[in-house]
Design a protein around this motif. Structure first.
Motif, PDB file in Angstrom:
ATOM      1  N   ARG A   6       8.531  -1.842  -8.731  1.00 28.28           N
ATOM      2  CA  ARG A   6       7.943  -2.065  -7.417  1.00 28.28           C
ATOM      3  C   ARG A   6       8.325  -0.922  -6.503  1.00 28.28           C
ATOM      4  NH1 ARG A   6      10.055  -7.103  -4.037  1.00 28.28           N
ATOM      5  NH2 ARG A   6      11.544  -5.643  -3.150  1.00 28.28           N
ATOM      6  N   ALA A   7       7.336  -0.384  -5.824  1.00 28.61           N
ATOM      7  CA  ALA A   7       7.605   0.702  -4.876  1.00 28.61           C
ATOM      8  C   ALA A   7       7.121   0.267  -3.502  1.00 28.61           C
ATOM      9  CB  ALA A   7       6.872   1.960  -5.311  1.00 28.61           C
ATOM     10  N   ILE A   8       7.813   0.751  -2.475  1.00 26.83           N
ATOM     11  CA  ILE A   8       7.413   0.466  -1.096  1.00 26.83           C
ATOM     12  C   ILE A   8       7.243   1.792  -0.376  1.00 26.83           C
ATOM     13  CG2 ILE A   8       8.097  -0.607   1.088  1.00 26.83           C
ATOM     14  CD1 ILE A   8       9.758  -2.604  -0.531  1.00 26.83           C
ATOM     15  N   GLU A   9       6.045   2.035   0.125  1.00 26.46           N
ATOM     16  CA  GLU A   9       5.770   3.286   0.849  1.00 26.46           C
ATOM     17  C   GLU A   9       5.445   2.926   2.290  1.00 26.46           C
ATOM     18  OE1 GLU A   9       2.995   5.828  -1.126  1.00 26.46           O
ATOM     19  OE2 GLU A   9       2.905   7.256   0.541  1.00 26.46           O
ATOM     20  N   VAL A  10       6.168   3.535   3.221  1.00 25.76           N
ATOM     21  CA  VAL A  10       5.961   3.212   4.633  1.00 25.76           C
ATOM     22  C   VAL A  10       5.436   4.447   5.356  1.00 25.76           C
ATOM     23  CG1 VAL A  10       7.008   2.384   6.775  1.00 25.76           C
ATOM     24  CG2 VAL A  10       7.824   1.502   4.574  1.00 25.76           C
ATOM     25  N   CYS A  11       4.304   4.291   6.021  1.00 21.96           N
ATOM     26  CA  CYS A  11       3.701   5.390   6.787  1.00 21.96           C
ATOM     27  C   CYS A  11       3.701   4.996   8.278  1.00 21.96           C
ATOM     28  CB  CYS A  11       2.263   5.626   6.337  1.00 21.96           C
ATOM     29  SG  CYS A  11       2.067   5.909   4.572  1.00 21.96           S
ATOM     30  N   ALA A  12       3.455   5.983   9.103  1.00 21.52           N
ATOM     31  CA  ALA A  12       3.608   5.766  10.550  1.00 21.52           C
ATOM     32  C   ALA A  12       2.620   4.734  11.099  1.00 21.52           C
ATOM     33  CB  ALA A  12       3.439   7.095  11.280  1.00 21.52           C
ATOM     34  N   ASP A  13       1.381   4.812  10.635  1.00 19.20           N
ATOM     35  CA  ASP A  13       0.344   3.978  11.264  1.00 19.20           C
ATOM     36  C   ASP A  13      -0.765   3.699  10.246  1.00 19.20           C
ATOM     37  OD1 ASP A  13      -0.516   7.015  12.981  1.00 19.20           O
ATOM     38  OD2 ASP A  13      -1.269   6.306  11.060  1.00 19.20           O
ATOM     39  N   PRO A  14      -1.735   2.824  10.579  1.00 21.68           N
ATOM     40  CA  PRO A  14      -2.782   2.460   9.600  1.00 21.68           C
ATOM     41  C   PRO A  14      -3.579   3.652   9.077  1.00 21.68           C
ATOM     42  CG  PRO A  14      -2.779   0.908  11.424  1.00 21.68           C
ATOM     43  CD  PRO A  14      -1.812   1.988  11.794  1.00 21.68           C
ATOM     44  N   GLU A  15      -3.769   4.660   9.924  1.00 17.70           N
ATOM     45  CA  GLU A  15      -4.532   5.845   9.484  1.00 17.70           C
ATOM     46  C   GLU A  15      -3.772   6.561   8.366  1.00 17.70           C
ATOM     47  OE1 GLU A  15      -7.472   6.173  10.475  1.00 17.70           O
ATOM     48  OE2 GLU A  15      -8.010   8.198   9.829  1.00 17.70           O
ATOM     49  N   ALA A  16      -2.478   6.722   8.549  1.00 19.03           N
ATOM     50  CA  ALA A  16      -1.650   7.407   7.535  1.00 19.03           C
ATOM     51  C   ALA A  16      -1.562   6.561   6.268  1.00 19.03           C
ATOM     52  CB  ALA A  16      -0.255   7.664   8.099  1.00 19.03           C
ATOM     53  N   VAL A  17      -1.510   5.241   6.424  1.00 15.13           N
ATOM     54  CA  VAL A  17      -1.488   4.354   5.243  1.00 15.13           C
ATOM     55  C   VAL A  17      -2.790   4.504   4.468  1.00 15.13           C
ATOM     56  CG1 VAL A  17      -1.472   1.940   4.471  1.00 15.13           C
ATOM     57  CG2 VAL A  17       0.071   2.664   6.300  1.00 15.13           C
ATOM     58  N   ALA A  18      -3.904   4.535   5.184  1.00 18.97           N
ATOM     59  CA  ALA A  18      -5.210   4.662   4.512  1.00 18.97           C
ATOM     60  C   ALA A  18      -5.320   5.991   3.775  1.00 18.97           C
ATOM     61  CB  ALA A  18      -6.338   4.520   5.528  1.00 18.97           C
ATOM     62  N   ASP A  19      -4.797   7.064   4.384  1.00 14.60           N
ATOM     63  CA  ASP A  19      -4.822   8.369   3.696  1.00 14.60           C
ATOM     64  C   ASP A  19      -3.953   8.339   2.436  1.00 14.60           C
ATOM     65  OD1 ASP A  19      -5.304  10.176   6.687  1.00 14.60           O
ATOM     66  OD2 ASP A  19      -6.500  10.422   4.858  1.00 14.60           O
ATOM     67  N   ALA A  20      -2.766   7.754   2.557  1.00 16.63           N
ATOM     68  CA  ALA A  20      -1.855   7.687   1.406  1.00 16.63           C
ATOM     69  C   ALA A  20      -2.438   6.808   0.301  1.00 16.63           C
ATOM     70  CB  ALA A  20      -0.493   7.149   1.857  1.00 16.63           C
ATOM     71  N   ALA A  21      -3.062   5.720   0.692  1.00 18.09           N
ATOM     72  CA  ALA A  21      -3.686   4.826  -0.302  1.00 18.09           C
ATOM     73  C   ALA A  21      -4.882   5.508  -0.956  1.00 18.09           C
ATOM     74  CB  ALA A  21      -4.110   3.519   0.368  1.00 18.09           C
ATOM     75  N   ALA A  22      -5.621   6.279  -0.185  1.00 16.38           N
ATOM     76  CA  ALA A  22      -6.776   7.003  -0.746  1.00 16.38           C
ATOM     77  C   ALA A  22      -6.303   8.038  -1.759  1.00 16.38           C
ATOM     78  CB  ALA A  22      -7.575   7.673   0.371  1.00 16.38           C
ATOM     79  N   ARG A  23      -5.188   8.708  -1.441  1.00 20.09           N
ATOM     80  CA  ARG A  23      -4.642   9.700  -2.391  1.00 20.09           C
ATOM     81  C   ARG A  23      -4.241   9.019  -3.692  1.00 20.09           C
ATOM     82  NH1 ARG A  23      -2.345  11.711   2.415  1.00 20.09           N
ATOM     83  NH2 ARG A  23      -0.304  10.732   2.031  1.00 20.09           N
ATOM     84  N   ARG A  24      -3.598   7.839  -3.586  1.00 22.71           N
ATOM     85  CA  ARG A  24      -3.199   7.114  -4.801  1.00 22.71           C
ATOM     86  C   ARG A  24      -4.435   6.656  -5.581  1.00 22.71           C
ATOM     87  NH1 ARG A  24       2.099   5.565  -5.602  1.00 22.71           N
ATOM     88  NH2 ARG A  24       3.520   5.701  -3.831  1.00 22.71           N
ATOM     89  N   PHE A  25      -5.456   6.206  -4.873  1.00 21.47           N
ATOM     90  CA  PHE A  25      -6.701   5.736  -5.501  1.00 21.47           C
ATOM     91  C   PHE A  25      -7.302   6.881  -6.316  1.00 21.47           C
ATOM     92  CE2 PHE A  25     -10.273   2.590  -5.200  1.00 21.47           C
ATOM     93  CZ  PHE A  25     -11.295   3.349  -5.731  1.00 21.47           C
ATOM     94  N   VAL A  26      -7.408   8.069  -5.707  1.00 22.89           N
ATOM     95  CA  VAL A  26      -7.987   9.240  -6.376  1.00 22.89           C
ATOM     96  C   VAL A  26      -7.197   9.572  -7.640  1.00 22.89           C
ATOM     97  CG1 VAL A  26      -8.304  11.740  -6.162  1.00 22.89           C
ATOM     98  CG2 VAL A  26      -9.050  10.209  -4.309  1.00 22.89           C
ATOM     99  N   LYS A  27      -5.873   9.529  -7.516  1.00 24.02           N
ATOM    100  CA  LYS A  27      -5.010   9.880  -8.661  1.00 24.02           C
ATOM    101  C   LYS A  27      -5.162   8.860  -9.789  1.00 24.02           C
ATOM    102  CE  LYS A  27      -0.124  10.719  -9.155  1.00 24.02           C
ATOM    103  NZ  LYS A  27       1.141  10.471  -8.444  1.00 24.02           N
ATOM    104  N   THR A  28      -5.172   7.584  -9.454  1.00 25.47           N
ATOM    105  CA  THR A  28      -5.315   6.527 -10.467  1.00 25.47           C
ATOM    106  C   THR A  28      -6.680   6.593 -11.125  1.00 25.47           C
ATOM    107  OG1 THR A  28      -3.790   5.132  -9.227  1.00 25.47           O
ATOM    108  CG2 THR A  28      -5.218   4.020 -10.812  1.00 25.47           C
ATOM    109  N   ALA A  29      -7.694   6.873 -10.325  1.00 22.61           N
ATOM    110  CA  ALA A  29      -9.055   6.971 -10.874  1.00 22.61           C
ATOM    111  C   ALA A  29      -9.159   8.139 -11.853  1.00 22.61           C
ATOM    112  CB  ALA A  29     -10.060   7.129  -9.739  1.00 22.61           C
ATOM    113  N   ALA A  30      -8.624   9.291 -11.455  1.00 22.35           N
ATOM    114  CA  ALA A  30      -8.707  10.483 -12.320  1.00 22.35           C
ATOM    115  C   ALA A  30      -7.958  10.257 -13.629  1.00 22.35           C
ATOM    116  CB  ALA A  30      -8.128  11.690 -11.583  1.00 22.35           C
ATOM    117  N   ARG A  31      -6.807   9.603 -13.523  1.00 17.94           N
ATOM    118  CA  ARG A  31      -5.990   9.335 -14.730  1.00 17.94           C
ATOM    119  C   ARG A  31      -6.747   8.397 -15.681  1.00 17.94           C
ATOM    120  NH1 ARG A  31      -0.935   7.792 -12.327  1.00 17.94           N
ATOM    121  NH2 ARG A  31      -1.712   5.656 -12.310  1.00 17.94           N
ATOM    122  N   ALA A  32      -7.360   7.363 -15.126  1.00 16.87           N
ATOM    123  CA  ALA A  32      -8.091   6.382 -15.955  1.00 16.87           C
ATOM    124  C   ALA A  32      -9.308   7.021 -16.606  1.00 16.87           C
ATOM    125  CB  ALA A  32      -8.504   5.197 -15.099  1.00 16.87           C
ATOM    126  N   VAL A  33     -10.051   7.810 -15.848  1.00 17.14           N
ATOM    127  CA  VAL A  33     -11.257   8.455 -16.401  1.00 17.14           C
ATOM    128  C   VAL A  33     -10.865   9.442 -17.501  1.00 17.14           C
ATOM    129  CG1 VAL A  33     -13.163  10.039 -15.872  1.00 17.14           C
ATOM    130  CG2 VAL A  33     -12.677   8.094 -14.345  1.00 17.14           C
TER     131      VAL A  33
END
Ligand code: 6PG
Length: 259
Positions: A6-33
Motif C-alpha cells: 500500500r502506498a500513500i501519495e499526498v499532493c498539495a491540492d486536487p489539481e496536483a492529485v489529478a496530474d499525479a493520478a494521470a501520470r500513474r494512469f499513463v504508466k500503467t496503461a503503457a505497461r499493460a499494452v
C-alpha cells in the motif's frame, strides 16, 4: 488493515492529485499494452474523478495513451438512464470518452434497464467473458471514498458488504445490486472480490470533508461493515491512495510518496 503493497501519495491540492493520478494512469496503461496488448480500467463514479478524466482527455496525457487498446468498465452505477445527470456513465463520457477515441466495442457500461438485479446479472456476464481472457483481472481499478466510508456502491450495512465480510475469499459474485437505504435508491456495484483481484487499485480522495473518514479507514480499527473501503486490499496487486493535503491532514506517521 494490511498495509503491505500500500502506498500513500499526498499532493498539495486536487489539481496536483489529478496530474499525479494521470501520470500513474499513463504508466500503467503503457505497461499493460506492452505486456498483453491491451489495458483494462474500471472507472470510479462520483464527482472527484471528473478532474482526472478531463486531464486524461487532453494534452499531454491523451496523446500518451493508446486508446485503441483500452477497455473501459465501471465500478458502479446508479439506477438511472445513461443520459441522466446522476449517471456515472454520463460523467465519464462528458469528461473523457467524448474527447478520446476508445472503440465503442471496448466501452462496457453497466446497462441500466428494467430491474436492478437484471443489470447486475447482465454485467456479471460481461465481466465473466472479459475476465476469462488473460490476464484474467483488471489492470487498474479507480475508486473514490464516500464520507461514510463507502467505495464504489459498497455502502455500510448492505448485503454485498455483509457477504464480503462473511466470505472474504468468495469470488463467485462479481456484481451486486442493492437497495441503499440512506439514498432511498438502488445501486449496482462491483464486489470487493473482483476489485481485489486487480493488478492496481488507485483511490483518489481530496478535500477536508473526507479527512476524518480517511483517517478511520487507513489508520483506525478494522471494521469493514461500517467502513467498506477497508475491504479493498489487492490479493496480488498494488494499492495506492492519492490524496490532497486537506484530506490527508489527520493521518499520522506514514510513509508518504512525494507527489
Ligand atoms: C458513486 C461513486 C462513489 C464515489 C464516492 C465519492 O457512484 O458515487 O462510485 O463511490 O466514489 O461517493 O464521491 P465524490 O467523489 O463525489 O466525493
Amino acid at each position: 488493515m494490511p498495509d503491505a503493497g500500500r502506498a500513500i501519495e499526498v499532493c498539495a491540492d486536487p489539481e496536483a492529485v489529478a496530474d499525479a493520478a494521470a501520470r500513474r494512469f499513463v504508466k500503467t496503461a503503457a505497461r499493460a499494452v506492452a505486456r498483453q496488448g491491451r489495458f483494462s480500467v474500471v472507472l470510479a463514479g462520483g464527482s472527484t474523478p471528473g478532474r482526472l478524466y478531463r486531464k486524461l482527455g487532453a494534452a499531454p496525457y491523451a496523446g500518451a495513451i493508446d486508446w485503441d487498446r483500452v477497455e473501459i468498465f465501471w465500478g458502479d452505477e446508479r439506477d438511472v438512464p445513461p443520459d441522466d445527470a446522476e449517471s456515472n456513465y454520463r460523467m465519464a463520457v462528458e469528461n473523457l470518452l467524448s474527447r478520446v477515441q476508445v472503440p465503442p466495442r471496448n466501452v462496457h457500461p453497466i446497462h441500466i434497464a428494467g430491474q436492478p438485479q437484471d443489470a447486475a446479472h447482465d454485467y456479471e456476464t460481461v465481466l465473466q467473458s472479459f475476465l476469462e481472457r488473460p490476464p484474467g483481472r483488471f489492470d487498474l481499478v479507480l475508486l473514490g471514498l464516500g464520507d461514510d466510508g463507502h467505495t464504489a456502491s459498497l455502502f455500510p450495512g448492505t448485503e454485498a458488504v455483509r457477504r464480503a465480510v462473511a466470505h472474504q475469499g468468495d469470488t463467485s459474485r462479481r456484481v451486486a445490486a442493492q437497495f441503499v437505504e440512506k439514498l432511498g435508491a438502488w445501486r449496482i456495484t462491483l464486489t470487493p472480490a473482483v476489485i481485489n483481484q486487480a493488478a492496481q487499485i488507485i483511490f483518489v480522495v481530496t478535500g477536508q470533508p473526507k479527512a476524518d473518514t480517511l483517517a478511520a479507514v487507513l489508520q483506525g480499527p478494522y471494521r469493514p461493515l461500517q467502513l467498506p473501503a477497508q475491504l479493498i486490499h489487492p490479493r496480488q496487486g498494488e494499492l495506492i491512495w492519492m490524496l490532497d493535503s486537506p484530506a490527508a491532514h489527520l493521518l499520522k506517521d506514514f510513509n508518504r510518496d512525494q507527489c
